[in-house]
Motif scaffolding. Structure first.
Motif, PDB file in Angstrom:
ATOM      1  N   LEU A 101      17.920 108.747 133.667  1.00 24.65           N
ATOM      2  CA  LEU A 101      18.087 108.640 132.220  1.00 24.65           C
ATOM      3  C   LEU A 101      18.311 107.185 131.792  1.00 24.65           C
ATOM      4  CD1 LEU A 101      18.145 110.465 129.763  1.00 24.65           C
ATOM      5  CD2 LEU A 101      20.595 110.721 130.072  1.00 24.65           C
ATOM      6  N   ARG A 102      19.109 106.451 132.570  1.00 23.94           N
ATOM      7  CA  ARG A 102      19.322 105.034 132.280  1.00 23.94           C
ATOM      8  C   ARG A 102      18.005 104.267 132.334  1.00 23.94           C
ATOM      9  NH1 ARG A 102      22.879 104.366 136.361  1.00 23.94           N
ATOM     10  NH2 ARG A 102      24.454 105.870 135.843  1.00 23.94           N
ATOM     11  N   ASP A 103      17.188 104.549 133.356  1.00 22.62           N
ATOM     12  CA  ASP A 103      15.882 103.893 133.470  1.00 22.62           C
ATOM     13  C   ASP A 103      14.986 104.237 132.287  1.00 22.62           C
ATOM     14  OD1 ASP A 103      16.662 102.756 135.842  1.00 22.62           O
ATOM     15  OD2 ASP A 103      15.595 104.198 137.121  1.00 22.62           O
ATOM     16  N   GLN A 104      15.008 105.497 131.877  1.00 25.53           N
ATOM     17  CA  GLN A 104      14.186 105.911 130.738  1.00 25.53           C
ATOM     18  C   GLN A 104      14.638 105.243 129.446  1.00 25.53           C
ATOM     19  OE1 GLN A 104      11.412 107.820 130.747  1.00 25.53           O
ATOM     20  NE2 GLN A 104      11.548 107.769 132.967  1.00 25.53           N
ATOM     21  N   ILE A 105      15.937 105.100 129.265  1.00 23.71           N
ATOM     22  CA  ILE A 105      16.464 104.425 128.072  1.00 23.71           C
ATOM     23  C   ILE A 105      16.019 102.965 128.061  1.00 23.71           C
ATOM     24  CG2 ILE A 105      18.594 103.582 126.990  1.00 23.71           C
ATOM     25  CD1 ILE A 105      19.883 106.284 127.824  1.00 23.71           C
ATOM     26  N   THR A 106      16.109 102.315 129.215  1.00 21.42           N
ATOM     27  CA  THR A 106      15.683 100.915 129.305  1.00 21.42           C
ATOM     28  C   THR A 106      14.203 100.777 128.983  1.00 21.42           C
ATOM     29  OG1 THR A 106      17.372 100.492 130.972  1.00 21.42           O
ATOM     30  CG2 THR A 106      15.564  98.902 130.830  1.00 21.42           C
ATOM     31  N   THR A 107      13.385 101.669 129.543  1.00 19.59           N
ATOM     32  CA  THR A 107      11.945 101.638 129.283  1.00 19.59           C
ATOM     33  C   THR A 107      11.653 101.846 127.800  1.00 19.59           C
ATOM     34  OG1 THR A 107      11.508 102.490 131.498  1.00 19.59           O
ATOM     35  CG2 THR A 107       9.740 102.696 129.890  1.00 19.59           C
ATOM     36  N   THR A 108      12.344 102.778 127.181  1.00 24.16           N
ATOM     37  CA  THR A 108      12.155 103.049 125.758  1.00 24.16           C
ATOM     38  C   THR A 108      12.544 101.845 124.914  1.00 24.16           C
ATOM     39  OG1 THR A 108      12.563 105.393 126.128  1.00 24.16           O
ATOM     40  CG2 THR A 108      12.777 104.607 123.869  1.00 24.16           C
ATOM     41  N   GLU A 109      13.660 101.195 125.242  1.00 24.88           N
ATOM     42  CA  GLU A 109      14.090 100.018 124.494  1.00 24.88           C
ATOM     43  C   GLU A 109      13.079  98.882 124.623  1.00 24.88           C
ATOM     44  OE1 GLU A 109      17.976  99.296 126.116  1.00 24.88           O
ATOM     45  OE2 GLU A 109      18.938 100.675 124.701  1.00 24.88           O
ATOM     46  N   VAL A 110      12.543  98.689 125.820  1.00 29.30           N
ATOM     47  CA  VAL A 110      11.535  97.641 126.018  1.00 29.30           C
ATOM     48  C   VAL A 110      10.288  97.957 125.198  1.00 29.30           C
ATOM     49  CG1 VAL A 110       9.941  96.652 127.722  1.00 29.30           C
ATOM     50  CG2 VAL A 110      12.371  96.903 128.274  1.00 29.30           C
ATOM     51  N   ASN A 111       9.849  99.206 125.211  1.00 32.55           N
ATOM     52  CA  ASN A 111       8.669  99.595 124.437  1.00 32.55           C
ATOM     53  C   ASN A 111       8.895  99.429 122.937  1.00 32.55           C
ATOM     54  OD1 ASN A 111       7.065 100.169 126.650  1.00 32.55           O
ATOM     55  ND2 ASN A 111       7.719 102.306 126.734  1.00 32.55           N
ATOM     56  N   MET A 112      10.091  99.760 122.468  1.00 31.75           N
ATOM     57  CA  MET A 112      10.399  99.575 121.042  1.00 31.75           C
ATOM     58  C   MET A 112      10.345  98.098 120.673  1.00 31.75           C
ATOM     59  SD  MET A 112      13.474 102.390 120.581  1.00 31.75           S
ATOM     60  CE  MET A 112      14.081 101.654 119.090  1.00 31.75           C
ATOM     61  N   ALA A 113      10.849  97.239 121.545  1.00 29.85           N
ATOM     62  CA  ALA A 113      10.809  95.801 121.285  1.00 29.85           C
ATOM     63  C   ALA A 113       9.366  95.302 121.238  1.00 29.85           C
ATOM     64  CB  ALA A 113      11.601  95.051 122.354  1.00 29.85           C
ATOM     65  N   ARG A 114       8.538  95.812 122.133  1.00 32.10           N
ATOM     66  CA  ARG A 114       7.120  95.409 122.145  1.00 32.10           C
ATOM     67  C   ARG A 114       6.415  95.842 120.858  1.00 32.10           C
ATOM     68  NH1 ARG A 114       5.582  96.921 128.385  1.00 32.10           N
ATOM     69  NH2 ARG A 114       6.534  95.076 129.301  1.00 32.10           N
ATOM     70  N   VAL A 115       6.677  97.057 120.410  1.00 37.18           N
ATOM     71  CA  VAL A 115       6.060  97.535 119.169  1.00 37.18           C
ATOM     72  C   VAL A 115       6.533  96.693 117.987  1.00 37.18           C
ATOM     73  CG1 VAL A 115       6.000  99.483 117.557  1.00 37.18           C
ATOM     74  CG2 VAL A 115       5.645  99.876 119.984  1.00 37.18           C
ATOM     75  N   PHE A 116       7.815  96.370 117.941  1.00 38.50           N
ATOM     76  CA  PHE A 116       8.350  95.532 116.864  1.00 38.50           C
ATOM     77  C   PHE A 116       7.674  94.165 116.879  1.00 38.50           C
ATOM     78  CE2 PHE A 116      11.371  92.389 115.268  1.00 38.50           C
ATOM     79  CZ  PHE A 116      11.576  92.887 113.993  1.00 38.50           C
ATOM     80  N   ASN A 117       7.563  93.558 118.068  1.00 36.06           N
ATOM     81  CA  ASN A 117       6.931  92.238 118.181  1.00 36.06           C
ATOM     82  C   ASN A 117       5.457  92.298 117.757  1.00 36.06           C
ATOM     83  OD1 ASN A 117       9.305  91.093 119.047  1.00 36.06           O
ATOM     84  ND2 ASN A 117       8.776  91.257 121.222  1.00 36.06           N
ATOM     85  N   TRP A 118       4.787  93.347 118.122  1.00 37.01           N
ATOM     86  CA  TRP A 118       3.387  93.516 117.710  1.00 37.01           C
ATOM     87  C   TRP A 118       3.291  93.605 116.190  1.00 37.01           C
ATOM     88  CZ3 TRP A 118       1.060  97.556 115.074  1.00 37.01           C
ATOM     89  CH2 TRP A 118      -0.335  97.503 114.994  1.00 37.01           C
ATOM     90  N   ASP A 119       4.201  94.366 115.579  1.00 34.95           N
ATOM     91  CA  ASP A 119       4.213  94.514 114.119  1.00 34.95           C
ATOM     92  C   ASP A 119       4.469  93.173 113.438  1.00 34.95           C
ATOM     93  OD1 ASP A 119       4.138  96.048 111.689  1.00 34.95           O
ATOM     94  OD2 ASP A 119       6.327  95.802 111.594  1.00 34.95           O
ATOM     95  N   VAL A 120       5.390  92.391 113.954  1.00 32.74           N
ATOM     96  CA  VAL A 120       5.678  91.066 113.394  1.00 32.74           C
ATOM     97  C   VAL A 120       4.433  90.189 113.485  1.00 32.74           C
ATOM     98  CG1 VAL A 120       7.006  88.933 113.752  1.00 32.74           C
ATOM     99  CG2 VAL A 120       8.157  91.159 113.793  1.00 32.74           C
TER     100      VAL A 120
END
Length: 135
Positions: A101-120
Motif C-alpha cells: 500500500l505504501r508503494d502504491q501511494i508513492t506511485t500514485t503521488e508521483v503520477n499525480m505530480a507528473r500530470v500536474f507538471n504536464w498540465d502546467v
C-alpha cells in the motif's frame, strides 16, 4: 488495517505467554511434580499457589467475550500452537500488505505530480501561442 495489526501485535505476546505456561505445566506433569506459581490478585498484590498439574489434565482457557472453556492439556497446547502460528502469519501478511500500500501511494503521488507538471506545461504552451497570435 493498522488497527488490526495493532490488535494482533497485542495478542501475540499473550498467546506466547499462555503457550509457554502450558508447556511448563506439561513438563512438570510428566515429571510428576506440582507447579508453584505466583499470580496477580490485584494491582501490586500477588499470591503464591501450588498447582497439582500431575493429578489433573484439564486447563481452562479464556477465549474472550466472557467465554472460558475447559480443555485437556494436550488439546489446549495444540489450540494455542495453531492460534499462535495463525496470528504470526496474519501479522506478516498485514505487514506485506502495508508495504504494498505504501508503494502504491508513492506511485500514485508521483503520477499525480507528473500530470500536474504536464498540465502546467500545456498551459504555458497555450499562453505562448495566444501571445504570438496577438502580435
Amino acid at each position: 488495517m493498522s488497527q488490526r495489526k495493532k490488535r494482533l501485535q497485542a495478542k501475540v505476546p499473550d498467546i506466547e505467554s499462555t503457550y509457554n505456561a502450558l508447556l511448563q505445566m506439561q513438563q512438570r506433569a510428566e515429571q510428576g511434580e506440582s507447579l508453584t506459581v505466583h499470580y496477580e490478585l490485584a494491582q501490586c498484590v500477588y499470591a503464591k499457589a501450588i498447582v497439582p498439574v500431575h493429578r489433573e489434565n484439564k486447563v481452562c482457557l479464556w477465549l474472550g467475550a466472557n467465554v472460558m472453556l475447559e480443555y485437556g492439556r494436550e488439546e489446549a497446547i495444540e489450540l494455542l500452537e495453531r492460534n499462535l502460528a495463525e496470528a504470526k502469519k496474519t501479522l506478516q501478511e498485514l505487514h506485506e500488505d502495508q508495504a504494498l500500500l505504501r508503494d502504491q501511494i508513492t506511485t500514485t503521488e508521483v503520477n499525480m505530480a507528473r500530470v500536474f507538471n504536464w498540465d502546467v506545461k500545456e498551459r504555458r504552451k497555450a499562453k505562448a501561442a495566444e501571445a504570438s497570435e496577438a502580435q
